[in-house]
Write an enzyme that holds these catalytic residues in place. Sequence first.
Site, mmCIF file in Angstrom:
data_model
loop_
_atom_site.group_PDB
_atom_site.id
_atom_site.type_symbol
_atom_site.label_atom_id
_atom_site.label_comp_id
_atom_site.label_asym_id
_atom_site.label_seq_id
_atom_site.Cartn_x
_atom_site.Cartn_y
_atom_site.Cartn_z
ATOM 1 N N LYS A 124 0.995 -1.268 0.129
ATOM 2 C CA LYS A 124 0.185 0.045 0.022
ATOM 3 C C LYS A 124 0.872 1.194 -0.218
ATOM 4 C CE LYS A 124 -4.551 0.989 0.155
ATOM 5 N NZ LYS A 124 -5.705 0.164 -0.247
ATOM 6 N N ASP A 164 -7.036 4.324 -4.713
ATOM 7 C CA ASP A 164 -7.675 4.142 -3.288
ATOM 8 C C ASP A 164 -8.363 5.329 -3.115
ATOM 9 O OD1 ASP A 164 -7.804 2.091 -1.089
ATOM 10 O OD2 ASP A 164 -7.552 3.975 0.066
ATOM 11 N N VAL A 239 -16.265 3.141 -4.596
ATOM 12 C CA VAL A 239 -16.792 2.140 -4.055
ATOM 13 C C VAL A 239 -18.400 2.245 -3.904
ATOM 14 C CG1 VAL A 239 -16.740 0.281 -2.230
ATOM 15 C CG2 VAL A 239 -14.585 1.300 -2.949
ATOM 16 N N ALA A 240 -18.799 3.411 -3.099
ATOM 17 C CA ALA A 240 -20.252 3.763 -2.788
ATOM 18 C C ALA A 240 -20.899 3.595 -4.277
ATOM 19 C CB ALA A 240 -20.317 4.969 -2.160
ATOM 20 N N TRP A 241 -20.419 4.168 -5.375
ATOM 21 C CA TRP A 241 -20.999 4.364 -6.555
ATOM 22 C C TRP A 241 -21.357 2.980 -7.165
ATOM 23 C CZ3 TRP A 241 -17.922 2.920 -11.053
ATOM 24 C CH2 TRP A 241 -18.757 3.282 -12.138
HETATM 25 P P1 NDP Z 1 -12.950 7.503 -3.061
HETATM 26 O O1 NDP Z 1 -11.779 8.445 -2.804
HETATM 27 O O2 NDP Z 1 -13.536 7.161 -4.049
HETATM 28 O O3 NDP Z 1 -14.130 7.797 -1.897
HETATM 29 C C1 NDP Z 1 -13.945 7.702 -0.383
HETATM 30 C C2 NDP Z 1 -15.312 8.267 0.060
HETATM 31 O O4 NDP Z 1 -15.173 8.519 1.386
HETATM 32 C C3 NDP Z 1 -15.447 9.752 -0.293
HETATM 33 O O5 NDP Z 1 -16.695 10.122 -0.353
HETATM 34 C C4 NDP Z 1 -14.811 10.220 1.060
HETATM 35 O O6 NDP Z 1 -14.969 11.615 1.368
HETATM 36 C C5 NDP Z 1 -15.529 9.523 2.174
HETATM 37 N N1 NDP Z 1 -14.972 9.750 3.596
HETATM 38 C C6 NDP Z 1 -13.678 9.903 3.921
HETATM 39 N N2 NDP Z 1 -13.776 10.027 5.270
HETATM 40 C C7 NDP Z 1 -15.135 10.027 5.496
HETATM 41 C C8 NDP Z 1 -15.733 10.124 6.776
HETATM 42 N N3 NDP Z 1 -15.061 10.228 7.827
HETATM 43 N N4 NDP Z 1 -17.238 9.931 6.796
HETATM 44 C C9 NDP Z 1 -17.720 9.756 5.688
HETATM 45 N N5 NDP Z 1 -17.422 9.748 4.338
HETATM 46 C C10 NDP Z 1 -15.958 9.764 4.300
HETATM 47 O O7 NDP Z 1 -12.393 6.170 -2.249
HETATM 48 P P2 NDP Z 1 -12.946 4.668 -2.556
HETATM 49 O O8 NDP Z 1 -14.231 4.708 -2.777
HETATM 50 O O9 NDP Z 1 -12.100 4.231 -3.647
HETATM 51 O O10 NDP Z 1 -12.502 4.277 -1.085
HETATM 52 C C11 NDP Z 1 -13.595 4.043 -0.182
HETATM 53 C C12 NDP Z 1 -13.001 2.780 0.874
HETATM 54 O O11 NDP Z 1 -13.175 1.670 0.177
HETATM 55 C C13 NDP Z 1 -11.885 2.960 1.507
HETATM 56 O O12 NDP Z 1 -11.753 2.417 2.769
HETATM 57 C C14 NDP Z 1 -10.765 2.118 0.416
HETATM 58 O O13 NDP Z 1 -9.772 1.937 1.368
HETATM 59 C C15 NDP Z 1 -11.783 0.914 0.241
HETATM 60 N N6 NDP Z 1 -11.413 0.268 -0.860
HETATM 61 C C16 NDP Z 1 -11.128 0.805 -2.079
HETATM 62 C C17 NDP Z 1 -10.892 0.089 -3.274
HETATM 63 C C18 NDP Z 1 -10.741 0.554 -4.665
HETATM 64 O O14 NDP Z 1 -10.535 -0.146 -5.677
HETATM 65 N N7 NDP Z 1 -11.059 2.089 -4.947
HETATM 66 C C19 NDP Z 1 -10.832 -1.398 -3.110
HETATM 67 C C20 NDP Z 1 -11.094 -1.709 -1.789
HETATM 68 C C21 NDP Z 1 -11.351 -1.169 -0.703
HETATM 69 P P3 NDP Z 1 -13.596 12.568 1.473
HETATM 70 O O15 NDP Z 1 -12.657 12.447 0.411
HETATM 71 O O16 NDP Z 1 -14.132 13.843 1.677
HETATM 72 O O17 NDP Z 1 -13.049 12.196 2.606
HETATM 73 O O1 2IT Z 2 -7.831 -1.597 -0.943
HETATM 74 C C1 2IT Z 2 -7.667 -2.085 -1.855
HETATM 75 O O2 2IT Z 2 -8.033 -3.386 -2.158
HETATM 76 C C2 2IT Z 2 -7.718 -1.139 -3.225
HETATM 77 N N1 2IT Z 2 -7.613 -0.147 -2.911
HETATM 78 C C3 2IT Z 2 -7.395 -1.874 -4.647
HETATM 79 C C4 2IT Z 2 -6.057 -2.036 -4.712
HETATM 80 C C5 2IT Z 2 -5.650 -2.597 -6.086
HETATM 81 O O3 2IT Z 2 -4.199 -2.844 -6.349
HETATM 82 O O4 2IT Z 2 -6.447 -2.714 -7.011
#
Ligand code: NDP
Ligand code: 2IT
Length: 445
Positions: A124, A164, A239-241
């Site tokens: 990471k 991420d 992820v939410a999307w």
């Molecule tokens: P994004 O940057 O696309 O979105 C992260 C979201 O979480 C944003 O909306 C962010 O807002 C919000 N957020 C951060 N802190 C808070 C909080 N305290 N309360 C509410 N919302 C908050 O990131 P991802 O969607 O990629 O990542 C989201 C999670 O999923 C993380 O834990 C990440 O490690 C995990 N993840 C992501 C993967 C990927 O492929 N992208 C794979 C596996 C896991 P803001 O930026 O304003 O803080």
């Molecule tokens: O937390 C995770 O698994 C990610 N942010 C994705 C990592 C990746 O290499 O695709």
Amino acid sequence: MDLEKIMNGLEQKHPGEKEYLQAVREVLESIEDIVNENPQFEAAGIIDRIVEPDRVFTFKVPWVDDNGNVQVNLGYRVQFNNAIGPYKGGLRFHPSVNLSILKFLGFEQIFKNSLTTLPMGGGKGGSDFDPKGKSDNEIMRFCQAFMMELWHAIGPDTDVPAGDIGVGGREIGFLYGMYKKLAREHTGVLTGKGLNWGGSLIRPEATGFGTVYFAKEMLATKGETFEGKTVAVSGFGNVAWGAALKVTELGGKVVTLSGPDGYIYDAEGITGEKIEYLLELRASNQDIVKPYSYEFPEAQFHQGKTPWEVKVDVALPCATQNELNKEDAQALINNGVICIAEGANMPCTPEAVELFLENKVLFGPGKAVNAGGVATSGLEMSQNSMKLSWSREEVDEKLHTIMCNIHEACKNNGTEEDGYINYVKGANIAGFLKVANAMMDEGIV
Ligand code: NDP
Ligand code: 2IT
């Protein structure tokens, strides 16, 4: 294995690294019995070796903002374990980033990547850079400066970063452009690439889709489906999307989203153009979810609160670590929640997880539930190696199969005497055994 002795040692060596220590404790608690049943692991120092990263790079990232001012951020890459494949894991750009957070994420990634069944080790990285309010040019200059240091440490068979929090397609593009220039090669050194230059179909959706595929399997163990279920999602990012898209497709209704500013409740359901609006909201670099309630006035914005107070059947925390605490867990249970699946990494505090397990509610931990993102990164690496591209259907089918297999592995390793599936235990044991056995084969290195 003396868990407390190991934890005390780590606390002394790494004082204050609370997220890292939290993640290590959670895994060690689950695998304690397995380690005790396999004395060869102890003899080979497997635990002592697996809890420390192979190496950590930290570097300074100087760049110039649009006003001509010099800015300095910190950059990191944690190469945790490469027993089963090249280091693999995302980059996080967020002001909260520090070594503890990246070590927790890198440690989790070892077991998550192992669960995918693909040959990927754990790593990471990231920076305390805050993308909020930055122009595209500033983002580009920062990404370029970051890669000027990072490129020495990575390579398509060495270490393959991805996105991420705060790192999506745009950032991967800028990072890749600089890597290509410095290394003079066009290889699969990053995943999450654009479709025109080596990316994989479905990678943007993969973490959210995988989360819902996994939750679907969890529900099926109770004879349930997503059809007609009310679902709380937190976060409004990548992820939410993806999760909102797939829940809707399966007949469920997503009623919440959240940001650091509060949460949105939309009783009519977040569907169609509302889901697409999330992409716009994210791209605006404003980092607040409130504008959703201006765009769709039927939705209510709850300032400074989290979505866990809403009565739902399924909860998908998809924002960030430790965003769902014991009180939130109790509120969800009181409201009759049947399934919680972690789309984010470690979003539930240990006390919240304990409560879910005590109440025998279906609870899926991040390293299993959100593994679809990195699994599809692995599929992107396969396509890059073969210099071929698979169709949307082909990638989606492989992702679906991988998520079902991870669910099966959790079930096989985590089913308790009364039939309750402890997914935390199942995921940790299944993820650990493969890596530990590989480390045994490879000797003390
Ligand atoms: P994004 O940057 O696309 O979105 C992260 C979201 O979480 C944003 O909306 C962010 O807002 C919000 N957020 C951060 N802190 C808070 C909080 N305290 N309360 C509410 N919302 C908050 O990131 P991802 O969607 O990629 O990542 C989201 C999670 O999923 C993380 O834990 C990440 O490690 C995990 N993840 C992501 C993967 C990927 O492929 N992208 C794979 C596996 C896991 P803001 O930026 O304003 O803080
Ligand atoms: O937390 C995770 O698994 C990610 N942010 C994705 C990592 C990746 O290499 O695709």
